[in-house]
Design a protein around this motif. Structure first.
Motif, PDB file in Angstrom:
ATOM      1  N   SER A 146     -17.375   2.833   6.286  1.00 52.22           N
ATOM      2  CA  SER A 146     -18.013   3.416   5.109  1.00 52.22           C
ATOM      3  C   SER A 146     -17.674   2.623   3.859  1.00 52.22           C
ATOM      4  O   SER A 146     -18.547   2.319   3.041  1.00 52.22           O
ATOM      5  N   LYS A 147     -16.388   2.276   3.701  1.00 52.49           N
ATOM      6  CA  LYS A 147     -15.942   1.518   2.540  1.00 52.49           C
ATOM      7  C   LYS A 147     -14.549   0.961   2.809  1.00 52.49           C
ATOM      8  O   LYS A 147     -13.635   1.713   3.145  1.00 52.49           O
ATOM      9  N   LEU A 148     -14.369  -0.339   2.672  1.00 53.60           N
ATOM     10  CA  LEU A 148     -13.059  -0.951   2.836  1.00 53.60           C
ATOM     11  C   LEU A 148     -12.169  -0.644   1.639  1.00 53.60           C
ATOM     12  O   LEU A 148     -12.604  -0.722   0.495  1.00 53.60           O
ATOM     13  N   TYR A 149     -10.922  -0.306   1.914  1.00 56.90           N
ATOM     14  CA  TYR A 149      -9.925  -0.135   0.868  1.00 56.90           C
ATOM     15  C   TYR A 149      -9.263  -1.480   0.587  1.00 56.90           C
ATOM     16  O   TYR A 149      -9.218  -2.364   1.438  1.00 56.90           O
ATOM     17  N   THR A 150      -8.690  -1.623  -0.613  1.00 57.58           N
ATOM     18  CA  THR A 150      -7.806  -2.754  -0.878  1.00 57.58           C
ATOM     19  C   THR A 150      -6.456  -2.459  -0.222  1.00 57.58           C
ATOM     20  O   THR A 150      -6.160  -1.318   0.138  1.00 57.58           O
ATOM     21  N   THR A 151      -5.617  -3.481  -0.072  1.00 65.52           N
ATOM     22  CA  THR A 151      -4.295  -3.251   0.509  1.00 65.52           C
ATOM     23  C   THR A 151      -3.496  -2.270  -0.346  1.00 65.52           C
ATOM     24  O   THR A 151      -2.782  -1.413   0.183  1.00 65.52           O
ATOM     25  N   LYS A 152      -3.624  -2.368  -1.655  1.00 70.02           N
ATOM     26  CA  LYS A 152      -2.901  -1.451  -2.553  1.00 70.02           C
ATOM     27  C   LYS A 152      -3.409  -0.019  -2.389  1.00 70.02           C
ATOM     28  O   LYS A 152      -2.622   0.938  -2.375  1.00 70.02           O
ATOM     29  N   GLU A 153      -4.724   0.153  -2.279  1.00 70.83           N
ATOM     30  CA  GLU A 153      -5.294   1.488  -2.085  1.00 70.83           C
ATOM     31  C   GLU A 153      -4.862   2.073  -0.749  1.00 70.83           C
ATOM     32  O   GLU A 153      -4.614   3.282  -0.632  1.00 70.83           O
ATOM     33  N   CYS A 154      -4.783   1.226   0.269  1.00 69.96           N
ATOM     34  CA  CYS A 154      -4.364   1.662   1.593  1.00 69.96           C
ATOM     35  C   CYS A 154      -2.943   2.222   1.543  1.00 69.96           C
ATOM     36  O   CYS A 154      -2.676   3.325   2.046  1.00 69.96           O
ATOM     37  N   LEU A 155      -2.027   1.469   0.944  1.00 69.26           N
ATOM     38  CA  LEU A 155      -0.640   1.922   0.869  1.00 69.26           C
ATOM     39  C   LEU A 155      -0.519   3.176   0.010  1.00 69.26           C
ATOM     40  O   LEU A 155       0.235   4.101   0.346  1.00 69.26           O
ATOM     41  N   ALA A 156      -1.292   3.225  -1.060  1.00 70.68           N
ATOM     42  CA  ALA A 156      -1.276   4.414  -1.917  1.00 70.68           C
ATOM     43  C   ALA A 156      -1.763   5.636  -1.156  1.00 70.68           C
ATOM     44  O   ALA A 156      -1.253   6.753  -1.357  1.00 70.68           O
ATOM     45  N   ALA A 157      -2.744   5.445  -0.273  1.00 72.25           N
ATOM     46  CA  ALA A 157      -3.252   6.563   0.525  1.00 72.25           C
ATOM     47  C   ALA A 157      -2.163   7.109   1.447  1.00 72.25           C
ATOM     48  O   ALA A 157      -2.023   8.333   1.606  1.00 72.25           O
ATOM     49  N   ALA A 158      -1.392   6.217   2.066  1.00 73.50           N
ATOM     50  CA  ALA A 158      -0.302   6.658   2.942  1.00 73.50           C
ATOM     51  C   ALA A 158       0.767   7.412   2.153  1.00 73.50           C
ATOM     52  O   ALA A 158       1.284   8.444   2.601  1.00 73.50           O
ATOM     53  N   LYS A 159       1.082   6.921   0.965  1.00 74.91           N
ATOM     54  CA  LYS A 159       2.075   7.586   0.120  1.00 74.91           C
ATOM     55  C   LYS A 159       1.573   8.954  -0.348  1.00 74.91           C
ATOM     56  O   LYS A 159       2.340   9.909  -0.441  1.00 74.91           O
ATOM     57  N   SER A 160       0.275   9.036  -0.618  1.00 74.01           N
ATOM     58  CA  SER A 160      -0.280  10.257  -1.204  1.00 74.01           C
ATOM     59  C   SER A 160      -0.183  11.463  -0.283  1.00 74.01           C
ATOM     60  O   SER A 160      -0.177  12.601  -0.742  1.00 74.01           O
ATOM     61  N   VAL A 161      -0.119  11.236   1.045  1.00 73.94           N
ATOM     62  CA  VAL A 161      -0.032  12.355   1.978  1.00 73.94           C
ATOM     63  C   VAL A 161       1.412  12.711   2.304  1.00 73.94           C
ATOM     64  O   VAL A 161       1.666  13.663   3.053  1.00 73.94           O
ATOM     65  N   GLY A 162       2.370  11.938   1.759  1.00 74.62           N
ATOM     66  CA  GLY A 162       3.778  12.275   1.915  1.00 74.62           C
ATOM     67  C   GLY A 162       4.654  11.250   2.589  1.00 74.62           C
ATOM     68  O   GLY A 162       5.877  11.429   2.660  1.00 74.62           O
ATOM     69  N   PHE A 163       4.094  10.167   3.093  1.00 75.41           N
ATOM     70  CA  PHE A 163       4.890   9.165   3.794  1.00 75.41           C
ATOM     71  C   PHE A 163       5.778   8.362   2.841  1.00 75.41           C
ATOM     72  O   PHE A 163       5.394   8.091   1.696  1.00 75.41           O
ATOM     73  N   ASN A 164       6.942   7.967   3.357  1.00 80.28           N
ATOM     74  CA  ASN A 164       7.797   6.994   2.688  1.00 80.28           C
ATOM     75  C   ASN A 164       7.580   5.633   3.336  1.00 80.28           C
ATOM     76  O   ASN A 164       7.486   5.535   4.568  1.00 80.28           O
ATOM     77  N   VAL A 165       7.496   4.580   2.532  1.00 79.51           N
ATOM     78  CA  VAL A 165       7.212   3.243   3.043  1.00 79.51           C
ATOM     79  C   VAL A 165       8.492   2.589   3.556  1.00 79.51           C
ATOM     80  O   VAL A 165       9.492   2.505   2.832  1.00 79.51           O
TER      81      VAL A 165
END
Length: 372
Positions: free
Chosen positions: A261-280
């Motif tokens: 549907s739409k490619l994310y940037t690498t920064k958006e991808c990591l932000a998405a993982a953080k936004s749901v509660g994950f720690n990097v």
């Protein structure tokens, strides 16, 4: 729940009518595509292409309306896509539909298996642990991780009934049924209880989600506290300029040719993982070339080996020419030739994206669900 090989649900019956007899032999490509039901394959093709009717969309500075429409149809769109392309993928790629870091002197198959086993290493998997593969395809990476982890039990989830049937059949064929299971389901609404799995991985699959936050949120939910999620994600890189029409055309071509549907940037991808509660735990693009490797897109541009010939520009031209001939005499169902042409265009856009440095198929991140 899981769709077993002998399931008689209406969806599975339609799937079998579309695809015909189950063929697992690697030499069975032309049997698989010629035995498809003409009406159902045409319907799948029309369903997929209806989401990409605006051919000049990439030239528009604002295509959000089109993106929103595809996001609404993402599950149906991707299900149709894999009904169309799975046989082509197995023909050219084997049972693992993904790219890999290409080390000099190693075969394509060796690089693919190493790329998969690397996730088992990053997750620290052990025998008997319960692991989830999100978007498992026909189960190639899953089966390799079972073996490389010393028999962790891996469940795959996938929304395409044809691929799920092939997953069960391959696990049986290779003697891994006791260590694997498969669920037919939407990975943005998993039919799985909270905190079920010790670890989760995904190989170039979550990109099909309408939004990454939707699938990452579900992964977070089904993962036990302290558990880790490792993922190879398709993303645009820092070099991508959305104001450059040539960049937009390439990225749009990658999206259209791969049901994204739409490619994310690498920064958006990591932000998405953080936004749901994950720690990097760690993150980074593993695509850049060093002294021991060649570019990942050589898989399509300069492949080696017999199967590599099928993925090469010459091999794709040969396959497309043969299908053009067969289509002229109605010897392949409607939609088969169009699928070949779609994948040829996608391959060209992937190579272009790699050469321009604006796209990566292997942005790797490892994240952890907090204990509390």
């Amino acid at each position: 729940m899981a769709v077993a090989i002998n399931s008689q649900t209406e969806e599975v019956q339609l799937m079998r009518k579309l695809h015909g007899e189950l063929v697992l032999e690697e030499s069975g490509f032309f049997k698989k595509v010629t035995q498809k039901d003409s009406r159902l394959n045409k319907k799948a093709a029309e369903n997929y292409y209806s989401n990409w009717s605006m051919k000049k969309e990439a030239e528009l500075e604002d295509n959000q309306t089109f993106v929103d429409g595809r996001r609404e149809q993402a599950q149906n769109m991707t299900n149709s896509f894999y009904d169309l392309v799975t046989d082509f993928y197995e023909y050219g790629w084997g049972q693992s539909f993904h790219f890999a870091k290409l080390y000099k002197g190693d075969s394509f198959e060796e690089n693919i298996k190493r790329h998969e086993a690397f996730l088992a290493l990053k997750l620290g998997l052990k025998k008997g642990e319960r692991v989830l593969d999100v978007g498992c395809g026909v189960g190639g990476p899953l089966r390799e991780i079972v073996k490389s982890s010393g028999y962790a039990h891996v469940t795959g989830i996938n929304n395409n009934a044809y691929q799920i049937e092939r997953c069960f059949a391959y696990s049986s064929k290779y003697g891994l049924s006791d260590h694997t299971d498969f669920i037919k389901g939407d990975f943005t609404k998993m039919p799985i209880e909270n905190q079920t799995f010790d670890a989760v991985f995904s190989v170039e699959a979550t990109v099909h989600a309408p939004r990454l936050e939707m699938v990452y949120g579900e992964i977070y939910r089904v993962l036990k506290p302290g558990g880790r999620f490792a993922c190879y994600e398709w993303c645009t890189t820092d070099k991508y300029d959305p104001n450059d029409v040539s960049h937009r055309r390439v990225i749009h071509g990658i999206e259209e040719g791969n049901s994204i549907s739409k490619l994310y940037t690498t920064k958006e991808c990591l932000a998405a993982a953080k936004s749901v509660g994950f720690n990097v735990v760690e993150e980074g693009d593993v695509a850049p070339v060093d002294s021991a490797t060649v570019p990942w897109y050589y898989t399509l541009k300069k492949p080696e080996g017999l199967r590599g010939m099928l993925r090469s520009p010459w091999g794709r031209f040969y396959t497309n020419s043969l299908l053009t001939f067969l289509n002229k005499f109605s010897m392949v169902p409607p939609g088969v030739l169009e699928t070949s042409q779609l994948l040829n265009s996608a391959a060209e856009m992937l190579v272009a994206g790699g050469e321009m440095g604006i796209f990566t198929p292997m942005y790797l991140f490892v994240v952890e669900k907090p204990l509390n």
